[in-house]
Design a protein around this motif. Structure first.
Motif, mmCIF file in Angstrom:
data_model
loop_
_atom_site.group_PDB
_atom_site.id
_atom_site.type_symbol
_atom_site.label_atom_id
_atom_site.label_comp_id
_atom_site.label_asym_id
_atom_site.label_seq_id
_atom_site.Cartn_x
_atom_site.Cartn_y
_atom_site.Cartn_z
ATOM 1 N N GLU A 145 0.848 -1.202 0.000
ATOM 2 C CA GLU A 145 0.000 0.000 0.000
ATOM 3 C C GLU A 145 0.884 1.252 0.000
ATOM 4 O OE1 GLU A 145 -2.436 0.883 3.547
ATOM 5 O OE2 GLU A 145 -1.152 -0.488 4.650
ATOM 6 N N TYR B 50 -10.232 -3.011 -10.899
ATOM 7 C CA TYR B 50 -11.257 -2.593 -9.950
ATOM 8 C C TYR B 50 -10.864 -1.308 -9.223
ATOM 9 C CZ TYR B 50 -13.477 -2.499 -5.320
ATOM 10 O OH TYR B 50 -14.097 -2.103 -4.178
ATOM 11 N N ASN B 51 -11.768 -0.369 -9.234
ATOM 12 C CA ASN B 51 -11.685 0.822 -8.391
ATOM 13 C C ASN B 51 -10.551 1.799 -8.707
ATOM 14 O OD1 ASN B 51 -13.230 2.036 -6.344
ATOM 15 N ND2 ASN B 51 -11.586 1.701 -4.852
ATOM 16 N N GLU B 52 -9.789 1.559 -9.779
ATOM 17 C CA GLU B 52 -8.630 2.434 -10.033
ATOM 18 C C GLU B 52 -8.807 3.319 -11.255
ATOM 19 O OE1 GLU B 52 -6.345 2.986 -7.993
ATOM 20 O OE2 GLU B 52 -6.268 1.231 -6.675
ATOM 21 N N ASN B 53 -10.010 3.310 -11.860
ATOM 22 C CA ASN B 53 -10.231 4.152 -13.034
ATOM 23 C C ASN B 53 -9.281 3.795 -14.168
ATOM 24 O OD1 ASN B 53 -12.075 6.007 -13.847
ATOM 25 N ND2 ASN B 53 -10.895 7.791 -13.247
ATOM 26 N N GLN C 151 -8.746 1.770 -17.665
ATOM 27 C CA GLN C 151 -9.321 1.051 -18.811
ATOM 28 C C GLN C 151 -8.418 1.311 -19.998
ATOM 29 O OE1 GLN C 151 -10.854 -1.045 -20.473
ATOM 30 N NE2 GLN C 151 -11.366 -0.126 -22.434
ATOM 31 N N GLU D 29 -3.372 3.214 -3.208
ATOM 32 C CA GLU D 29 -3.544 3.925 -1.936
ATOM 33 C C GLU D 29 -3.855 2.988 -0.773
ATOM 34 O OE1 GLU D 29 -3.280 7.175 -1.439
ATOM 35 O OE2 GLU D 29 -3.704 8.221 -3.329
ATOM 36 N N LYS D 30 -4.792 2.044 -1.055
ATOM 37 C CA LYS D 30 -5.297 1.235 0.050
ATOM 38 C C LYS D 30 -4.972 -0.227 -0.138
ATOM 39 C CE LYS D 30 -9.531 3.690 0.995
ATOM 40 N NZ LYS D 30 -10.841 3.512 0.438
ATOM 41 N N PHE E 152 -7.623 -6.391 -5.798
ATOM 42 C CA PHE E 152 -8.141 -5.662 -6.964
ATOM 43 C C PHE E 152 -8.073 -6.559 -8.199
ATOM 44 C CE2 PHE E 152 -8.123 -1.446 -4.951
ATOM 45 C CZ PHE E 152 -7.316 -1.695 -3.848
ATOM 46 N N TYR F 126 -8.223 -7.717 -11.939
ATOM 47 C CA TYR F 126 -8.147 -7.049 -13.244
ATOM 48 C C TYR F 126 -8.518 -8.044 -14.318
ATOM 49 C CZ TYR F 126 -3.156 -8.645 -13.058
ATOM 50 O OH TYR F 126 -1.996 -9.336 -12.922
#
Ligand code: RUQ
Ligand code: CUA
Length: 761
Positions: free
Chosen positions: A568, A592-595, A597, A613-614, A618, A620
Motif C-alpha cells: 500500500e 477494480y476501483n482504479e479508473n 481502462q 492507496e489502500k 483488486f 483485473y
C-alpha cells in the motif's frame, strides 16, 4: 469427437441451415408483400436500393463529423449511413482507452488551457490536402469552447496532437486547411483580451480583440509546429468561419464576422442579439497568409504570449488585411473550387452574396477603398467586390459545391430546406424540404478543388418527430440526399445520438489506408517504439525510482503477469504490450476501483500509472470479448498492508486431477492436432503468401503453436514424475494454444477460400 471438430462441424451445418432459412423467407414473401406489410412506396424501395449495403459490403465514402459537445469525431459510411467509429479527441473515451492510458493522457492534456479540461465543442473537421485535393492522411478539428485544434492521424484514426490557442478565449472558425496543408486556419469568435487578465467591458473597443490564426502544419511529421504559426490580430468583431483561397485565390484567406457593431449586452440594456444585428452589413476579412509567412520567416513579426502576432497596424502597413461588407449577420464563407468566387450568406437576409475574387484583387491592387474602419483597416466597397446576389430563401447559412461547375447547394435554416442554385448566372434551380432547421451541408469531397457531388448530407439541428421518442433530448438528424440528377431526392434519415455534429467532411474511402496492426511494442501516440515494450517470455516487474514497473503482455487468453503484488502506498506503472498479430484482436485491461481502462490493439504498448492507496484485492481483466476464454483473461493486483509477511501455507487447489484426467486431455489434444494439421495442409497447399492478411494470421498461428509445444513439454515432464495435477493443467494449457492456433488457421482458410486462392505444388 473433440470440441474443436464439433465446432468446425457446427459452423458448416450452420451455414447450410442459414442458406435454407433465408431461401424460405424470400419465397414466402414477395417484394410486393413486404412493401404492402410495411407500407412502402416504389420511391422508398428505390431509396433503400440506393443506400442499402449488403452484409460485408463497403461504402464508397467515409464521412467524418464533428461530435459537437461530445468533443469527439464520428465516422460513418456514405451512402449506407452506418456509424463506424467515434474518435476520442477532446474528451476521454474509455472504449479507446483515450484519456485513461498514460500515452493518450499526454495528448489529451497537452492542449490544456487552464487545468484539466475534460471536454470540447468540436465544430469543423477538415482533411489535409495536397494541391487542393484531400490526401487521406490527417484530419483536423477545432474546439470552440476552449480554443484548440486537434490533429487526427488517419493511418490509425487516433488523435495525436492538441494545440491550444495562445490568444483566444473561444474559437468557432476552425479548422480550415490551405491547399497544401501549409496552414490550418482558426478564427476567434467572442472577442476577449489577448492576455489572461481582467479587462473591464468599458475597454472593449481598445483592449478586446479577435483574430485569425494560421497554424503551421508539417505533413511529414504529421504535427502542427507551434513555433512557426502566426496570428493576425483583428478587431473585436465576432470572427465566424473561414475558408482558404484556392487556385485563383491561393495564398489568401477569408474570414467572415458578425456583431461588427461591437455591442455588449448587460443589465438594463437591449440584449446581445438586438445590438449585434443593428447594422445592415458586417465584414469579410481578407488576409494574405502567403506574404505574412514571408514576414514571419524574415524575422519581422514579434512574438506575444510566446507566439507570432501580426498587429493590425503592421498588417495594414504591409498590405495583408482588408475588409469587404457582408450581408447582415452573415454565416458561412465558402470559396468555389476554382477559387474565383466566394459565397457568404446572411442569416437575417434571404440572399446569398457571391463575391468575385478578381474584383476584390483588382481593388486591392489599385488601392481602391471606400474608407477605413475604426482600426484603420481599408474597406473595399461592396460594388467593387460583389458578383451577384441571389434570393435563396429565409435564413441561408452554408454553401457546398457540386461537381458541375457553377452549381451549389445552400442550407436555408428558417425555411428548413436546401436550395440548389447557379452562382454564375444567379438563378435558383431546385429546392427540397428537409427535417428540420438545417445547419451545414456537405457534398462528397465538397471542400476540395474537385468536388464529387453525388450525395449531399444535410446536418439538421432539430429532429422533432422523425424518430421514436427517447425523452426531451432528441438525437440529431443527418439526412442523405441524392444529388446525381436534376432534382434533389431525399434518401435516408440517420439519427446521430452523440453531441451536435456541426459539420462533416467526406472522402473517397479508397484514399484511406488504415493500418491493421502496429509494429510490435508501439507507442501509437508518439509514433515510435515504446520504451516499455515487452516480448513474450520477457515479462518482468522492476522497482525503479519508487515506482513498481510491471512490464507485461496480453495475448489470447491471458495477461502476463497474472498476479501483481505491491505494498500500500506504492505507485504502480503497468505497461502492457499486445502480442497479437491477427486483425481485430484487441485486448482491454480494467482494474477494480482504479479508473483504469486500456485498449490495447495488436502491437500496441500502453501504460497506466496509479498509486495503490489502500491495501486490498483488486481483480483485473480483459475488457474485450477476445476469445472463447475471454472471461478467464484475468488476474489479481494484491495490495498488501505495510510490512505484510506472506504465510507459509500452500495455495490449495480447487480441483484434484488423476492420471485418467490427464490421459483424456492428451487424447483431445491429439485429435485437435489432426484438425490443425489438415487446416495447415490446406493453407500451405495454396498460394497463401500472396495474401498479407493470411501471412499475418499464419505468423500468429505459428506463435501460438510455439507456445503449445512449450506447454506440451511441461505437461509431459510432470506426467513423467507422476504429478498428474500439474500435468493435467499443462495439458489443458497445451489445448488452449491449439484452439487459438486452429482459430487463426480457420480464419486464414476461410479468407483464402473467399479470395480465390489457387493451389500450388
Ligand atoms: S457553424 S450552422 Cu459551427 Cu459551422 Cu454554421
Ligand atoms: Cu483479451 Cu478478452
Amino acid at each position: 469427437m473433440n470440441t474443436f471438430t464439433k465446432r468446425a462441424l457446427s459452423v458448416s451445418t450452420g451455414l447450410l441451415l442459414g442458406l435454407s432459412v433465408s431461401t424460405a423467407a424470400w419465397s414466402a414473401k414477395s417484394l410486393e408483400d413486404v412493401m404492402k406489410d410495411r407500407g412502402l412506396t416504389q420511391k422508398d424501395i428505390l431509396a433503400a436500393a440506393k443506400t442499402y449495403t449488403p452484409t460485408g459490403g463497403r461504402d464508397e465514402y467515409l464521412a467524418f463529423a464533428s461530435g459537437g459537445q461530445s468533443g469527439q469525431v464520428i465516422v460513418y459510411g456514405v451512402p449506407s449511413m452506418r456509424i463506424l467509429k467515434y474518435i476520442g479527441v477532446f474528451t476521454p473515451e474509455p472504449w479507446q482507452g483515450y484519456g485513461f492510458d498514460d500515452e493518450s493522457k499526454r495528448v489529451l492534456y497537452q492542449g490544456k488551457t487552464d487545468g484539466e479540461i475534460k471536454w470540447g465543442d468540436t465544430h469543423h473537421p477538415a482533411f489535409s490536402e495536397t494541391e487542393g485535393e484531400y490526401n487521406g492522411k490527417y484530419l483536423f478539428i477545432n474546439d470552440k469552447a476552449n480554443p484548440r485544434i486537434a490533429v487526427i492521424d488517419l493511418h490509425d484514426f487516433e488523435t495525436k496532437q492538441i494545440v491550444s490557442n495562445p490568444f483566444y478565449k473561444s474559437s468557432h472558425g476552425g479548422a480550415f486547411v490551405t491547399p497544401n496543408s501549409e496552414y490550418v486556419m482558426e478564427a476567434a469568435q467572442y472577442a476577449a483580451p489577448i492576455s489572461n487578465d481582467f479587462v473591464p467591458l468599458e475597454e472593449f473597443n481598445d483592449k478586446y480583440r479577435g483574430g485569425v490564426t494560421y497554424w503551421k502544419f508539417d505533413m511529414d511529421k504529421g504535427r502542427i509546429n507551434e513555433d512557426d504559426s502566426f496570428t493576425f490580430e483583428l478587431p473585436p468583431y465576432s470572427q465566424d468561419l473561414s475558408d482558404a483561397g484556392k487556385n485563383a485565390s491561393y495564398g489568401w484567406g477569408f474570414t467572415n464576422s458578425f456583431c461588427s457593431e461591437r455591442y455588449v449586452g448587460g443589465e438594463n440594456r437591449p440584449p446581445y442579439e438586438a445590438g449585434c444585428s443593428a447594422k445592415d452589413t458586417d465584414f469579410l476579412h481578407v488576409t494574405n497568409w502567403k506574404k505574412a509567412a514571408e514576414l514571419v520567416a524574415a524575422g519581422k513579426v514579434k512574438k506575444v504570449n510566446g507566439s507570432y502576432l501580426i498587429t493590425m497596424d503592421q498588417a495594414v502597413k504591409e498590405g495583408l488585411l482588408y475588409l469587404v461588407p457582408e450581408p447582415k449577420s452573415p454565416h458561412g464563407v465558402d470559396v468555389n473550387p476554382k477559387g474565383t468566387h466566394i459565397i457568404v450568406s446572411g442569416k437575417l437576409d434571404s440572399h446569398a452574396w457571391v463575391y468575385s475574387w478578381e474584383k476584390i484583387k483588382k481593388a486591392i491592387d489599385s488601392k481602391k477603398f471606400e474608407g477605413k474602419d475604426d482600426y484603420g483597416i481599408p474597406i473595399i466597397a461592396l460594388k467593387d467586390a460583389l458578383h451577384t446576389q441571389v434570393q435563396v430563401g429565409l435564413g441561408p447559412l452554408h454553401t457546398q459545391y457540386d461537381a458541375k461547375e457553377c452549381v451549389v447547394y445552400t442550407s436555408i435554416y428558417v425555411d428548413s430546406m436546401v436550395t440548389k442554385w447557379d452562382y454564375c448566372e444567379g438563378k435558383v434551380l431546385d429546392q427540397i424540404h428537409i427535417h428540420y432547421n438545417v445547419g451545414h451541408l456537405m457534398t462528397m469531397e465538397g471542400d476540395s478543388v474537385s468536388p464529387d457531388g453525388k450525395y449531399l448530407v444535410a446536418l439538421n439541428k432539430l429532429a422533432i418527430d422523425r424518430f421514436n421518442p427517447v425523452g426531451p433530448l432528441h438525437p440529431q438528424n443527418h439526412q442523405l440526399i441524392d444529388i446525381s440528377g436534376d432534382k434533389m431526392e431525399l434518401l435516408y434519415d440517420m439519427p446521430l445520438p452523440l453531441g451536435e455534429p456541426h459539420y462533416v467532411v467526406a472522402i473517397k474511402a479508397d484514399k484511406l489506408k488504415p493500418a491493421v496492426r502496429y509494429k510490435s511494442g508501439w507507442n501509437s501516440r508518439t509514433d515510435s517504439k515504446s520504451k516499455y515494450k515487452t516480448r513474450a517470455g520477457r515479462e518482468k516487474v522492476v522497482r525503479e525510482d519508487g515506482v513498481v514497473h510491471v512490464y507485461g503482455t496480453v495475448i489470447r487468453s491471458h495477461i502476463t503477469p497474472e498476479i501483481i503484488q505491491v505494498e500500500e502506498g506504492e505507485t504502480v506503472s503497468i505497461h502492457l504490450t499486445n502480442l497479437e498479430r491477427a486483425e481485430d484482436e484487441t485486448h482491454g485491461f480494467a482494474v477494480y476501483n482504479e479508473n483504469v481502462q486500456l485498449s490495447i490493439e495488436p502491437g500496441k504498448t500502453v501504460s497506466t500509472t496509479f498509486k495503490a492507496e489502500k491495501a486490498g484485492v483488486f481483480p483485473y481483466y480483459c475488457t474485450e470479448f477476445c476469445s472463447a476464454l475471454h472471461l478467464e483473461m484475468q488476474g489479481y493486483l494484491l495490495v498488501t498492508p505495510k510490512g505484510y509477511k506472506a504465510k507459509a501455507a500452500q495455495l490449495e487447489e480447487g480441483q484434484v486431477y488423476t492420471k485418467a484426467d490427464y490421459d483424456k486431455q492428451v487424447k483431445t489434444n491429439v485429435d485437435t492436432q489432426a484438425v490443425i494439421d489438415s487446416v495447415v495442409g490446406f493453407i500451405t497447399s495454396h498460394n497463401y503468401k500472396d495474401f498479407p492478411e493470411v501471412v499475418a494470421l499464419v505468423e500468429d498461428a505459428t506463435d501460438q503453436l510455439g507456445f503449445a509445444a512449450e506447454a506440451k513439454k511441461k505437461a509431459e515432464d510432470f506426467a513423467a514424475k507422476d504429478d498428474y495435477q500439474n500435468a493435467t493443467l499443462w495439458a489443458g494449457q497445451h489445448w488452449q494454444y491449439q484452439v487459438k492456433t486452429a482459430d487463426m488457421g480457420l480464419r486464414a482458410k476461410t479468407f483464402l477460400e473467399q479470395h480465390g486462392a489457387v493451389k500450388v505444388k
